[in-house]
Enzyme design. Structure first.
Site, PDB file in Angstrom:
ATOM      1  N   ARG A   1       0.746  -3.170  12.609  1.00 12.00           N
ATOM      2  CA  ARG A   1      -0.085  -3.500  13.763  1.00 12.00           C
ATOM      3  C   ARG A   1       0.519  -4.721  14.448  1.00 12.00           C
ATOM      4  O   ARG A   1       0.935  -5.673  13.794  1.00 12.00           O
ATOM      5  CB  ARG A   1      -1.530  -3.797  13.351  1.00 12.00           C
ATOM      6  CG  ARG A   1      -2.320  -2.581  12.898  1.00 12.00           C
ATOM      7  CD  ARG A   1      -2.637  -1.652  14.058  1.00 12.00           C
ATOM      8  NE  ARG A   1      -3.382  -0.495  13.602  1.00 12.00           N
ATOM      9  CZ  ARG A   1      -2.834   0.646  13.204  1.00 12.00           C
ATOM     10  NH1 ARG A   1      -1.513   0.768  13.190  1.00 12.00           N
ATOM     11  NH2 ARG A   1      -3.584   1.658  12.826  1.00 12.00           N
TER      12      ARG A   1
ATOM     13  N   GLU B   1      -0.508  -2.873  24.043  1.00 17.00           N
ATOM     14  CA  GLU B   1       0.294  -1.677  24.303  1.00 17.00           C
ATOM     15  C   GLU B   1      -0.282  -0.910  25.494  1.00 17.00           C
ATOM     16  O   GLU B   1      -1.498  -0.839  25.654  1.00 17.00           O
ATOM     17  CB  GLU B   1       0.321  -0.790  23.051  1.00 17.00           C
ATOM     18  CG  GLU B   1       0.965  -1.485  21.857  1.00 17.00           C
ATOM     19  CD  GLU B   1       0.998  -0.626  20.587  1.00 17.00           C
ATOM     20  OE1 GLU B   1       0.580   0.558  20.652  1.00 17.00           O
ATOM     21  OE2 GLU B   1       1.429  -1.124  19.546  1.00 17.00           O
TER      22      GLU B   1
ATOM     23  N   HIS C   1       5.530   2.705  19.541  1.00 18.54           N
ATOM     24  CA  HIS C   1       4.523   3.127  18.559  1.00 18.54           C
ATOM     25  C   HIS C   1       4.798   4.550  18.073  1.00 18.54           C
ATOM     26  O   HIS C   1       3.976   5.465  18.222  1.00 18.54           O
ATOM     27  CB  HIS C   1       3.113   3.035  19.149  1.00 18.54           C
ATOM     28  CG  HIS C   1       2.056   2.801  18.103  1.00 18.54           C
ATOM     29  ND1 HIS C   1       1.016   1.916  18.269  1.00 18.54           N
ATOM     30  CD2 HIS C   1       1.873   3.337  16.866  1.00 18.54           C
ATOM     31  CE1 HIS C   1       0.242   1.922  17.196  1.00 18.54           C
ATOM     32  NE2 HIS C   1       0.738   2.779  16.328  1.00 18.54           N
TER      33      HIS C   1
ATOM     34  N   GLY D   1       0.833  -1.188   0.000  1.00 22.08           N
ATOM     35  CA  GLY D   1       0.000   0.000   0.000  1.00 22.08           C
ATOM     36  C   GLY D   1       0.872   1.243   0.000  1.00 22.08           C
ATOM     37  O   GLY D   1       2.018   1.230  -0.454  1.00 22.08           O
ATOM     38  N   ARG D   2       0.337   2.339   0.547  1.00 18.60           N
ATOM     39  CA  ARG D   2       1.073   3.606   0.543  1.00 18.60           C
ATOM     40  C   ARG D   2       2.416   3.480   1.257  1.00 18.60           C
ATOM     41  O   ARG D   2       3.449   3.928   0.756  1.00 18.60           O
ATOM     42  CB  ARG D   2       0.232   4.689   1.203  1.00 18.60           C
ATOM     43  CG  ARG D   2      -1.049   5.051   0.479  1.00 18.60           C
ATOM     44  CD  ARG D   2      -1.782   6.170   1.198  1.00 18.60           C
ATOM     45  NE  ARG D   2      -3.051   6.493   0.567  1.00 18.60           N
ATOM     46  CZ  ARG D   2      -4.210   5.958   0.916  1.00 18.60           C
ATOM     47  NH1 ARG D   2      -4.253   5.073   1.902  1.00 18.60           N
ATOM     48  NH2 ARG D   2      -5.327   6.293   0.301  1.00 18.60           N
ATOM     49  N   ILE D   3       2.408   2.875   2.450  1.00 23.51           N
ATOM     50  CA  ILE D   3       3.643   2.776   3.228  1.00 23.51           C
ATOM     51  C   ILE D   3       4.604   1.794   2.566  1.00 23.51           C
ATOM     52  O   ILE D   3       5.817   2.041   2.495  1.00 23.51           O
ATOM     53  CB  ILE D   3       3.341   2.384   4.683  1.00 23.51           C
ATOM     54  CG1 ILE D   3       2.570   3.516   5.373  1.00 23.51           C
ATOM     55  CG2 ILE D   3       4.627   2.070   5.443  1.00 23.51           C
ATOM     56  CD1 ILE D   3       2.076   3.188   6.757  1.00 23.51           C
TER      57      ILE D   3
END
Length: 315
Positions: free
Chosen positions: A232, A261, A280, A155-157
């Site tokens: 994630r 978390e 994070h 995807g974008r990342i």
């Protein structure tokens, strides 16, 4: 005036602008608001701005009798029951794209940190363990340049990581739900696992990707390979990763996200010298977080005005 609920303080001045257009009620603590607080405040609200730490489930959505839009300050939206919100006629918006570069930068920082043993070396100096000035086999690491980078999710990342990898002359392979027209070679998942020197996780969390990387998958990686996750935490079975690391099945890991978390100081992952951990920080630059606030607020306002938001979750 519109009535808006905001579950966290946001950086920048965009909430001040929102207060000029709406009555804003906000949780002012650093910790996430308890669900009971959201339930007690949402009944008359036209919209809500939330973050990843707030679970917007059917109970919350039903309590929002006047709710017209849920604007999440995040690129992920697995914390929201989107199908149920849509069925109720509630629009759901999010903040993709603006955090792409910051997250891709962090991913490369994690890759370099774990493969070149930067954090391990820092700890050595601080603890007084640097006793020999230099010798040929001292703290040898793994080169990134000319290594094979495997990207799980394009995807974008994933595409931003690919762009950076080309600057390091890396050989890039990838696996995703569909093939993309990118300067990288598509391979099946098993090939991605077995061929990658660095495996970067960038897929979304959903029912298909939950614990996607379990013991059976992780043990298909090279023993010299590194696992990098800034997507994630629950995409990786964390207990299985601990087992794989304990058995020396992979060379190390660098993780920015976790199944639960915050990660406690006694968690097994903290015991490995070949694991780099960050709390994070994927989008944690001032520029990105302020831009995310801008997008979250504009998404909300546009929806309430009956206009198109900048980014809306579609199913």
């Amino acid at each position: 005036m519109y009535k808006i609920l905001v579950t966290r303080r946001l950086p920048g001045s965009w909430l001040d602008m929102l207060k000029q257009l709406a009555e804003v009620e906000m949780w002012d603590g650093i910790d996430a608001p308890p669900k009971s607080w959201i339930l007690s405040k949402i009944s008359d609200k036209d919209g809500i701005i939330v973050t990843l730490t707030e679970k917007i489930d059917k109970e919350v959505i039903d309590a929002g009798r006047e709710l017209k839009v849920i604007s999440t300050y995040s690129v992920g939206y697995d914390h929201i029951d989107v199908p149920y919100a849509k069925a109720r006629g509630i629009r759901v918006t999010y903040t993709p794209e603006v955090l792409t570069d910051a997250t891709a930068d962090l991913i490369f920082g994690l890759m370099i940190a774990v493969s070149r043993r930067i954090v391990e070396g820092d700890r050595m100096i601080r603890s007084g363990g640097w006793n020999v000035p230099w010798y040929p086999e001292f703290m040898l690491g793994k080169e990134i340049s000319h290594s094979t980078l495997g990207i799980l999710g394009m995807g974008r990342i994933g595409k931003a990581v690919l762009k950076r990898a080309k600057g390091f002359d890396m050989n890039v392979i990838f696996n995703s739900r569909r093939q993309h027209d990118v300067d990288a070679r598509y391979v099946d998942l098993d090939s991605l696992l077995s061929q990658s020197d660095f495996l970067v996780v960038t897929v979304d969390l959903n029912k298909d990707t939950y614990h996607m990387l379990d013991y059976s998958k992780l043990t298909k990686m090279k023993s010299s390979a590194f696992l990098i996750n800034a997507s994630r935490g629950a995409i990786i079975n964390q207990a299985d990763l601990v087992k794989v690391l304990s058995e020396g099945k992979i060379a190390g890991a660098a993780l920015d996200v976790f199944e639960k978390e915050p990660l406690g100081p006694d968690d097994p992952l903290t015991k490995f010298s070949n694991v780099v951990l960050t709390p994070h920080l994927g989008s944690a630059t001032r520029e990105t977080r302020e831009k995310m606030a801008e997008v979250a607020v504009k998404n909300l306002i546009n929806c309430l005005r009956g206009e198109s938001p900048l980014y809306e979750v579609t199913l």
